[in-house]
Design a protein around this motif. Structure first.
Motif, PDB file in Angstrom:
ATOM      1  N   GLY A  47       4.743  36.748  82.437  1.00  0.00           N
ATOM      2  CA  GLY A  47       5.979  36.495  81.727  1.00  0.00           C
ATOM      3  C   GLY A  47       5.961  36.997  80.284  1.00  0.00           C
ATOM      4  N   GLY A  48       6.803  36.391  79.461  1.00  0.00           N
ATOM      5  CA  GLY A  48       6.907  36.801  78.072  1.00  0.00           C
ATOM      6  C   GLY A  48       7.215  35.610  77.191  1.00  0.00           C
ATOM      7  N   PHE A  49       7.333  35.880  75.914  1.00  0.00           N
ATOM      8  CA  PHE A  49       7.632  34.837  74.933  1.00  0.00           C
ATOM      9  C   PHE A  49       8.623  35.454  73.960  1.00  0.00           C
ATOM     10  N   GLU A  50       9.866  35.038  74.074  1.00  0.00           N
ATOM     11  CA  GLU A  50      10.946  35.743  73.381  1.00  0.00           C
ATOM     12  C   GLU A  50      10.787  35.751  71.870  1.00  0.00           C
ATOM     13  N   ASP A  51      10.353  34.628  71.308  1.00  0.00           N
ATOM     14  CA  ASP A  51      10.329  34.519  69.854  1.00  0.00           C
ATOM     15  C   ASP A  51       9.025  35.069  69.297  1.00  0.00           C
ATOM     16  N   SER A  52       8.808  36.349  69.528  1.00  0.00           N
ATOM     17  CA  SER A  52       7.591  37.012  69.062  1.00  0.00           C
ATOM     18  C   SER A  52       7.896  38.483  68.844  1.00  0.00           C
ATOM     19  N   VAL A  53       7.211  39.082  67.890  1.00  0.00           N
ATOM     20  CA  VAL A  53       7.389  40.526  67.697  1.00  0.00           C
ATOM     21  C   VAL A  53       6.759  41.304  68.860  1.00  0.00           C
ATOM     22  N   CYS A  54       5.868  40.651  69.593  1.00  0.00           N
ATOM     23  CA  CYS A  54       5.267  41.259  70.787  1.00  0.00           C
ATOM     24  C   CYS A  54       5.490  40.309  71.962  1.00  0.00           C
ATOM     25  N   PRO A  55       6.655  40.352  72.564  1.00  0.00           N
ATOM     26  CA  PRO A  55       7.014  39.311  73.547  1.00  0.00           C
ATOM     27  C   PRO A  55       6.359  39.461  74.909  1.00  0.00           C
ATOM     28  N   ASP A  56       5.950  40.656  75.282  1.00  0.00           N
ATOM     29  CA  ASP A  56       5.458  40.880  76.645  1.00  0.00           C
ATOM     30  C   ASP A  56       4.011  40.419  76.775  1.00  0.00           C
ATOM     31  N   ASN A  57       3.735  39.546  77.715  1.00  0.00           N
ATOM     32  CA  ASN A  57       2.371  39.050  77.913  1.00  0.00           C
ATOM     33  C   ASN A  57       1.492  39.985  78.731  1.00  0.00           C
ATOM     34  N   ALA A 272      -2.597  37.308  74.814  1.00  0.00           N
ATOM     35  CA  ALA A 272      -1.867  36.581  73.771  1.00  0.00           C
ATOM     36  C   ALA A 272      -2.168  35.096  73.821  1.00  0.00           C
ATOM     37  N   PHE A 273      -2.289  34.492  72.664  1.00  0.00           N
ATOM     38  CA  PHE A 273      -2.096  33.050  72.530  1.00  0.00           C
ATOM     39  C   PHE A 273      -0.693  32.848  71.968  1.00  0.00           C
ATOM     40  N   ARG A 274       0.058  31.964  72.636  1.00  0.00           N
ATOM     41  CA  ARG A 274       1.419  31.680  72.190  1.00  0.00           C
ATOM     42  C   ARG A 274       1.499  30.264  71.637  1.00  0.00           C
ATOM     43  N   ARG A 275       2.286  30.084  70.600  1.00  0.00           N
ATOM     44  CA  ARG A 275       2.510  28.757  70.062  1.00  0.00           C
ATOM     45  C   ARG A 275       3.028  27.847  71.170  1.00  0.00           C
TER      46      ARG A 275
END
Lengths: 326, 134
Positions: A47-57, A272-275
């Motif tokens: 998946g991805g994380f929209e609120d990131s400058v690099c959203p694609d995991n 990635a580590f995501r918040r």
């Protein structure tokens, strides 16, 4: 004969049309479960994380984006002026299943290769070690099933949720599930390694390379697989982890494994580590040991043992035997 | 007739299971001790539960197709993970009749790794890692 009682649904005598429908659903589901995507550039399971400058995991996509974004990142700072990773984080990686690209199935979430170097995503195993790798798959259960640790880098991709605490002397990484007591305390104040010791997660020390924290962990015992495909290193492997703050919701993590005993060249994984924005991020106790004797009996009855690791000396001896047989 | 009925039920049961089990279940390879090709569905009465980490367990009183009483064990994710997926131990009260979808132990014992549990009130409880945490 299997003599268990089937479900209430299964007991119903369904009409032929419904059976046909179920069969079609099953076939479509099977096809999606067991077929690999044509290209591994994207992974729905990551998946991805929209609120990131690099959203694609997706590992390689994220890695390239993060390397570029790091050039202009402006991280929050500790009182001593170092990038501050404090907070609650979720790792986005299925590398513990298989370093290489692998399909989604009932046992795996699947996804592209976590290996970003070599760029072909392949595990650079020396020929003699391929047979050992297969024996590992056949003979051993992953160390996590026995409540053992997974090595310094393995801890970072086995455990889903972390709290990072930091001051100018330490980075403390407290994990919760998927690993027994996976807390790491990384001194970052320049002190020397402990030295003459052998530890599951190694003798970790961090130092700063600009805004990147570089963690070196010699003196690890290599009694763990890198993934559930029996991939291994020796206790002489050099493991270098790098952590870079990308934006308020994103940390770029990579780990490089350099083991001339086993590899044809070093390999690097990245993710990635995501918040953690899905809940309060609190870390709970997850003792791994209670009742674990019962699943271990299941493993043993299936003919599996717990992996005992491989030293550099053992690897060289096995390699010499293999070469003599060629 | 008994065999025919058994096969019919088995096939239907497996199809339902395959259609619903397209998810990974565990942090370690479940396939090491549970046969992922033996997707089974078991109905029974909750005898007892162990709501603990790293794996919760539900023990079921089951009546076999040969009308014999058996006890089945359904392994689940750990209590932390289940709680974060919305489960509580009270969701599986003693005496409740539930249906567990999962994979049978390789050693042939009456044990399974449960991926999904259907409750009498129609709710479905999932095991494994929450989609939000993947």
């Amino acid at each position: 004969m299997l003599n268990y009682r089937l479900t209430r649904l299964a007991r119903y005598r369904l009409v032929g049309q419904i059976q046909s429908l179920l069969a079609n659903v099953a076939l479509v589901t099977l096809a999606s479960m067991y077929s690999m995507p044509a290209a591994y550039g994207q992974s729905s399971s990551l998946g991805g994380f929209e609120d990131s400058v690099c959203p694609d995991n997706a590992y390689a996509v994220f890695h390239q984006c993060a390397l570029e974004a790091a050039k202009t990142a402006e991280p929050p700072r500790t009182p001593g002026g170092r990038p501050d990773f404090s907070g609650n984080w979720l790792r986005r990686a299925w590398a513990f299943e298989d370093f290489e690209a692998h399909p989604k199935n009932p046992d795996d979430f699947g996804g592209p290769s976590a290996i970003v170097d070599p760029v072909d995503g392949k595990y650079p195993l020396q020929p003699w070690a391929i047979e050992i790798n297969q024996k590992n798959i056949d003979a051993y259960v992953h160390q996590n099933a026995a409540c053992f640790l997974s090595g310094p880098a393995g801890t970072m991709y086995m455990t889903s949720r972390f709290t990072f605490l930091q001051d100018d002397q330490h980075l403390v990484m407290i994990g919760e599930q998927l690993n027994p007591h996976p807390s790491r305390i990384i001194p970052v104040d320049g002190r020397p390694h402990i030295g003459d010791i052998s530890l599951w997660n190694g003798d970790s020390r961090g130092h700063w390379d600009g805004n990147t924290l570089v963690i070196e962990s010699p003196n690890h015992n290599a009694k763990y697989f890198l993934d559930q495909r029996g991939r291994f290193i020796t206790d002489e492997a050099r493991i270098v982890e790098r952590m870079t703050w990308i934006d308020n919701n994103t940390i770029h993590y990579s780990a490089t494994f350099d083991d001339p005993n086993v590899f044809t060249r070093p390999l690097t994984i990245a993710f990635a580590f995501r918040r953690n924005t899905i809940d309060e991020g609190e870390i709970w106790e997850e003792a791994c040991f209670e009742t674990n004797g019962d699943p271990m009996n299941l493993y043993r009855s299936a003919g599996k043992k717990v992996y005992s690791g491989m030293s550099g000396v053992e690897a060289r001896e096995l390699k010499a035997v293999w070469e003599a047989s060629q | 007739m008994k065999i025919k009925g058994f096969l019919e039920h088995t096939i239907i049961g497996l199809l339902i299971a395959i259609a619903s089990m397209s998810m990974a279940l565990g942090h370690h390879s479940v396939a090491a001790s549970f046969d992922m090709s033996q997707e089974i569905i078991v109905s029974g009465t909750v005898k007892s539960i162990e709501w603990i980490n790293p794996h919760a367990r539900v023990f079921l009183d089951v009546t076999s197709s040969e009308n014999e009483s058996e006890v089945w064990t359904a392994w689940l994710s750990g209590a932390n993970m289940l709680l974060r997926r919305g489960w509580g131990s009270n969701d599986l009260p003693i005496g409740a009749v539930i249906t567990v979808d999962g994979f049978r132990a390789r050693n042939g014992s009456n044990e399974m790794y449960g991926g999904k549990i259907r409750l009498p009130d129609g709710r479905t409880l999932f095991s494994g890692v929450s989609p939000d945490e993947r």
